[in-house]
Structure formats: C-alpha cells, structure tokens
Scaffold this active site. Sequence first.
Site, PDB file in Angstrom:
ATOM      1  N   ARG A   1       0.864  -1.178   0.000  1.00 17.83           N
ATOM      2  CA  ARG A   1       0.000   0.000   0.000  1.00 17.83           C
ATOM      3  C   ARG A   1       0.906   1.235   0.000  1.00 17.83           C
ATOM      4  O   ARG A   1       1.340   1.686   1.046  1.00 17.83           O
ATOM      5  CB  ARG A   1      -0.905   0.016   1.229  1.00 17.83           C
ATOM      6  CG  ARG A   1      -1.908  -1.124   1.270  1.00 17.83           C
ATOM      7  CD  ARG A   1      -2.894  -0.916   2.406  1.00 17.83           C
ATOM      8  NE  ARG A   1      -3.874  -1.974   2.469  1.00 17.83           N
ATOM      9  CZ  ARG A   1      -4.960  -1.926   3.252  1.00 17.83           C
ATOM     10  NH1 ARG A   1      -5.170  -0.884   4.026  1.00 17.83           N
ATOM     11  NH2 ARG A   1      -5.817  -2.915   3.260  1.00 17.83           N
TER      12      ARG A   1
ATOM     13  N   ASP B   1      -8.752   6.167   4.916  1.00 17.04           N
ATOM     14  CA  ASP B   1      -7.924   5.978   6.102  1.00 17.04           C
ATOM     15  C   ASP B   1      -7.288   7.303   6.528  1.00 17.04           C
ATOM     16  O   ASP B   1      -7.317   7.685   7.701  1.00 17.04           O
ATOM     17  CB  ASP B   1      -6.815   4.956   5.832  1.00 17.04           C
ATOM     18  CG  ASP B   1      -7.344   3.542   5.711  1.00 17.04           C
ATOM     19  OD1 ASP B   1      -8.399   3.248   6.293  1.00 17.04           O
ATOM     20  OD2 ASP B   1      -6.698   2.729   5.027  1.00 17.04           O
TER      21      ASP B   1
ATOM     22  N   ASP C   1     -14.142  -3.578   3.561  1.00 17.04           N
ATOM     23  CA  ASP C   1     -13.667  -4.057   2.261  1.00 17.04           C
ATOM     24  C   ASP C   1     -14.203  -5.436   1.904  1.00 17.04           C
ATOM     25  O   ASP C   1     -14.061  -5.876   0.765  1.00 17.04           O
ATOM     26  CB  ASP C   1     -12.137  -4.079   2.244  1.00 17.04           C
ATOM     27  CG  ASP C   1     -11.545  -2.684   2.204  1.00 17.04           C
ATOM     28  OD1 ASP C   1     -12.232  -1.765   1.737  1.00 17.04           O
ATOM     29  OD2 ASP C   1     -10.403  -2.515   2.666  1.00 17.04           O
TER      30      ASP C   1
END
Length: 796
Positions: A357, A364, A488
């Site tokens: 990531r 976030d 998710d």
Amino acid sequence: MNYGYFDDKRKEYVITRPDTPLSWSNYLGSTTYGAIITNNAGGYSFYKSAAQGRFMRYRTNTIPMDQPGRYIYVHDCESKDFWSTSWQPVGKPLDKFKSECRHGSAYTIIESEYAEILTNTRYFVPLGSEYEYWQVKVSNKSNRKRKIRLFTYVEFASHWVLSQDIINLQYTQYVLKMDVVNNIISAGTNVNLPHIPEEFENDRQSRYSFIGVAGATPTRFDTDRKAFLGTYRSYHNPVVVENGQCTGSCKAGDNGCGTIQIDIELEAGETKEFVVVLGVGKADTVGIKAIKEASDINAVNKKFDDLVNFWHSRLEGMHVKSPDALFDSMFNMWNPYNSMMTFTWSRAASLIYAGERDGLGYRDTVQDILGVIHLVPEEARQRLELMITGQVSTGGAMPVVKQFGHYPGQMPKTEETEYRSDDCMWLFNTIPAYVKETGDINFYRKTLPFADQGEATVLGHLRRAIEFNLERSGAHGLPCGLVADWNDCLVLGHKGETVFVALQLRYALKEYAEICELLGEAAEKKWALEKLAILDENIEKHAWDGRWYLRAYREDGLKFGTDGDEEGSLWLNPQSWAVLSGHANADRSIKVMDIVKERLATDYGTMICDPPYKKADLNVIKATLFNPGSKENGAIFCHTQGWVVLAETLIGNGNRAFEYYKAYLPASCNNKAEIREIEPYVYSQSTHSKYHDRYGASRLPWLTGAATWAYFAASQGILGIKPDYNGMVIDPCIPEGWGEFSVVRRFRGKKLNITVKNPDKKQKGVKQLMVNGEKLGNNFIPVEKLNAENQIEVTL
C-alpha cells in the site's frame, strides 16, 4: 505474562524481556527518511516510500522472525565467544544475556550485558536528516583488560523498489555496486544511470546509500553478504564474526552488506563510544559530511535532545491525570504517538504493511488526521488540503493519494468501478473538527482544485461529497455500497445498498446544515435539511428492522443483518452510527446499544458482527474468506471500538463506555502479553474474538484507524473536552467511581487547566462550570472568556 512496563516520566515503554511473543517495534525518522526498529534491532529503513525507496533489506513473515536489521556483533578476542548487542540475531541464553529495550518518541535504546561487556546503543534519526545514528557505548564491567572486535551489519537492497529487489532477481542481482570510499561503505544501484531526484517514482536511475563510523577507526570491511555470513549459515552465526576478522570483500552484483570491523581495547571499568551512521546519498559527499558531523559526540547528544524535545512538545496538546494509571499512560504518550505515526505513514510502512500500500489511502488518511489536529494543526491542515484535492469532480475520491506524486487538477479521473461509498463521508468528521480546533472558519471558503478537473470551495467539496452518494442511491433510497463501504469485505456494487453509509450520509447532511447556518448560507441549509428529511424516512422504512438496524441490501433486495439470519444477523456499525448520526432517538439508542452489549461485547472489545460467516454469498460477503472470529468475519475490529465508546457517551452511560474502552486498551493486556502477543503500547487493526481458537490475540499493530478513534473517543467522549466553533464545550461522561480528574489542554494558543470533580458519583451532566473564578450558565466556554492561561473547574 509481563514483558515490560510504561515509564511515564521518560515517556518510554521499557521491554525487560527480549523474547516477546512477536516483534515489538517503533518508528524512527520522518516522511523523508523513515525507519522501523524492533526490540531486537530488526527492521528496515527507507527513503520517502517503503515500496519505492527501500534501500535496506528486511524479510517479513520469516523464520527466524524479525531479520535482518541493524546489527552490531561482538567478538571476544580472548575467549573467541561472540554475541550481538541486541539479543537477536545470535540469541545467547537469557540466563546469561541481560537485555533492556526502551522505545521512545522516534528513538529506541537497546542495552545489553554479556560476558561482563555492557553495550548501550541509541538509534535515532536527527531532525531534518537523511541518515540515522547508532550511538554505541561499550563498557568493560570486568576487573581485567578486554580486547574485543565489533562488526556492523546492514543488508543493502540490490534495488530500492521492493518488488524488484525481492522478486525480479534476474535483473536486480546484476545492478548493485559496492565500494569503500574514505573508510565509508557505499552501496550503489544502477550506478551507470543518471541520478534524477526530482522524479522519485522513476526507478531507472542511480541511487546510493552508505554506512560509516565516527569516533572509531575502521580496521577492515566486508560488503559481500555471502562472504560475511558464509555458505549455509545465517545471521546468528556469521563466519566473519566467528573467525573474528573481516575478509575485505567488495561486491559487484548479487547481495551486498555493510560490515565495518572496529577493534577496541578496554581497561577494567573503561567505556568507549562511537557512532555508526547509515543514510542515503553518495559516500564521497553526503557520507563524508555526515560522518564528520557525528565525530562531535556533544553535537550528537544535542541532536538527540533536540529530537526528544521536538517530539515531546508535539505530544503535549493534552495531558490527563485520572484515577486509572493505564488510561493515563496511553492517553498522555502512546495513543497520540500512535496516532502521529498512523498520520505520517497511513498504511504504507510497518512490519506487516510491507509496501503493498504505497501512498495515502483516502478514507484511512482523512480519518487519521482527526487524531492529530490538536497536536499539529498546521500539518493537519496541509494534509487535509492534500486529501481534499484527492476528491474528483464527481464527488468521489481517488482510492490512494501519493503525496510524492500528486498533481491536483491533472490526475486521471477515477473509474466508476473504483469508487468506495464512504471515502468522502469522512470529510464531515475531519473538516469541522479542524475548523473547531483552530477557529479558522474561513477555511470553508477556501478554493481548492479537484483531483481531475475544476475547483470548488471547501464547502463546495463537501456538497459534491453529499451529491455523490445521493446520485448513487438504490431502490430503497439508500446509498449504494460500490466497491466497499468502509468494510472491504462487503462488496455491494452499484445496486446493493449500505445502511452504514446511509447513516454516515445522515451525519454529513446534519453537519452540512450546521456549517451553512454558521456561514449564513440559508439556501444551502434548506437544501440539506430537505435531503435529510427524505433520507430519514428511507432509513426508518428500510433500515430499521424492529430490534436493530440492518447492515445492507444485496442488489436483488436480500437483507443482511436481519433478525433470524443464520449468519451475521447483527452488525455493530449500524447500531453505533445510528446513535452517532442522531437517527436513533433516546429510547432507541438505549435499545440498540443494549443489544450490542448482549450480543457483541466480549472481554477484549465488541465484535464486528455475530455470528460469523461460513456459507454466505462470496460475491457480496467476502468475510467468509477469513476464519470465523478473525478480521472482518466476526473479529473485534478495533477501528470500530471508538464509535461504540462515543455512542455510549452520547447516551450518558459512562460506566459502560469506559468498560468498552478498557476492554480494547492495549495497556490492559500488559500483564497478559502472551495472549495479545503484539505490542501492549499501540493499537491493532483487529483482535480475534470468542469464535477463534486464539481468542484475545491481536494482529496488525500501529497503522490503524483504531488509534485515531480511540484518542478521539477518550478525549471528546469520556473526558468530554470538545472544541466548538466559538469556544470549548466541557461535557465528560465517566465511570461513576471517578471522583476527580484533571486535564491540561492547548487550545488556540491558550492553556486550559481543567479540573473535573464528581462528588455525587454521576456519569454525565455538568452541574457547575467556573472559568477563572467566574460561574458560567452552562457547559460552554466562549473563546472570549479565555486568557493565555485558564483555571477551569467543573462539577458533575
């Protein structure tokens, strides 16, 4: 089982046993030069990005765990015995090897003693630097003269792009060039290519790192990993350390290392000191300068003091003294520090997030800002503006904003198939929080570009965020889930609907109406309230299931989270957000939170859903991928815990709010660390629930929204210190057993000394508020009543 303790005076966590259940880590450096270090000196360093600037190699999820790292080996020239200054990697018996690790704010100190040789190594990155120091003291505790040899070890990556270095070996094993320049080891990759620093993401360029020593004279070197370790050996028994002498290897291609041999003689009781310098840049320029600076030990000590003072001042935005020592240890140091690291690195660099990531995940990061606004308001504003410019003109958002490669107004438009329904909803938590903290109401009028095209005021960005979800609503008038709706593992698409985001949208419309009233935008307020009324009707008609709120609708109308479902009949988020958004009235709020207590509460926090999934439609509920009781499949998802605490404080249930807070407080597991396993001083993404055979074990520490929401819930929910546009609200919700607590709070350049007394054992409700000797009529302090320093007395 206990492995350490909180040293509140020094703001450190002290690890007294090195054989922790998992590696317990800390962060060094900045967003330019970052590093992760563990209690056994494992970890890695990187430049700007853990995915694209990983110049130091580290292997995740390997056995032995937590290797390689920043090692210093010791060879006793008399006994021929050898060890490492950290317990690992050599791993001497713990009845003979004594070790203590002190993790502090952006530094770590590892002290060890073996064979009457005491070493103390202080690891830190000086402020504004692109190198790190390993400040080493070696002491002879015996009554005789000792001759020892020390060997540094760092494993340089053959290529700075992590995926290239670890996977594309047919290329990267041929591009490394090691050298020794003026007693400094140089590690160069693609050295025949030009260096293009302004194009960070262009990996077809030369890059350099170095390691050297100040305060001691290097004797010999090794730059070839194989020559140092030996064939069929490992980090615990390098052949060079065993033999007590470097070979002088110099590597071109394959795998490089940074090993400097230092010969030391110590009289009985004598101490010698030197500094290892590891950094990025060319050895013959940057390296030489850095080594020269480190040669002045007083200057090194000052840089350390400057670092500590810098970080401690950043973390002093709020300080509490309460009846609960563990609450104070976390709130005053480790929770804000955890929030700062999450704000800094999003989900891009840890022992778990290994570079997959890269950049700042939109939803976030917007939430992460919420946890640091009062600590670093200017930095929070800069990051917030960056994320606002990550919103595209449709009102949705880029999934990831790369701070080192973001060009507002010029970014490709996000594909419809990439949108998450919750992304820009979080702006309604964070933007008002920033404005209330700073009083910068004109921020709503500031014009910022969209990521792809066009521009709008911040207020205009907020409206587009609302319109985005209104325009993507389903058959029941609720927002569609799109790729994901925070969870998710819940893929509802462009026809399935999400109750959670419907409640977020309700919160957004309510906030927007309040903002518009503040700004005198009557037409905008009217628009928001009209949309709110329609949404409220849809939520009541289609999301309320009679006993609790549903979780979602599949595109064919199948309900998730309804009474009678065999799996996932009750979900946490719709219940807490029904309270937070204001959709649930007082009676219903109590009802749904009582069901949460009955069905979802455990000893370590509240579960995300109950029961877990085993047979659900995998096209929608991907939680079935996980074992029951883990992650999104019925675990205690720590991100959600702050919302539950906040919901209980809104109801006025201080006892239960604090019970929930303590259940997932990392420090609560300090004396049962063998159960939680990860660090007892930082938050984790999730904890295995009662449905898992490792109930209570936590996973994925440090980089998690749990840190932000825990801090927000503690400060604004439990302690009740709530900034508002024109002042400060004091509205605690505490356990009835708390007789008194005090808070020191920075607010708009002023100091607030707040004392709250609870003589009648209440949980909520301010009876009297005194500000600098003046009695106020309610629990609101107008900003004009505040002096440079203030004495505030509250009675419940």
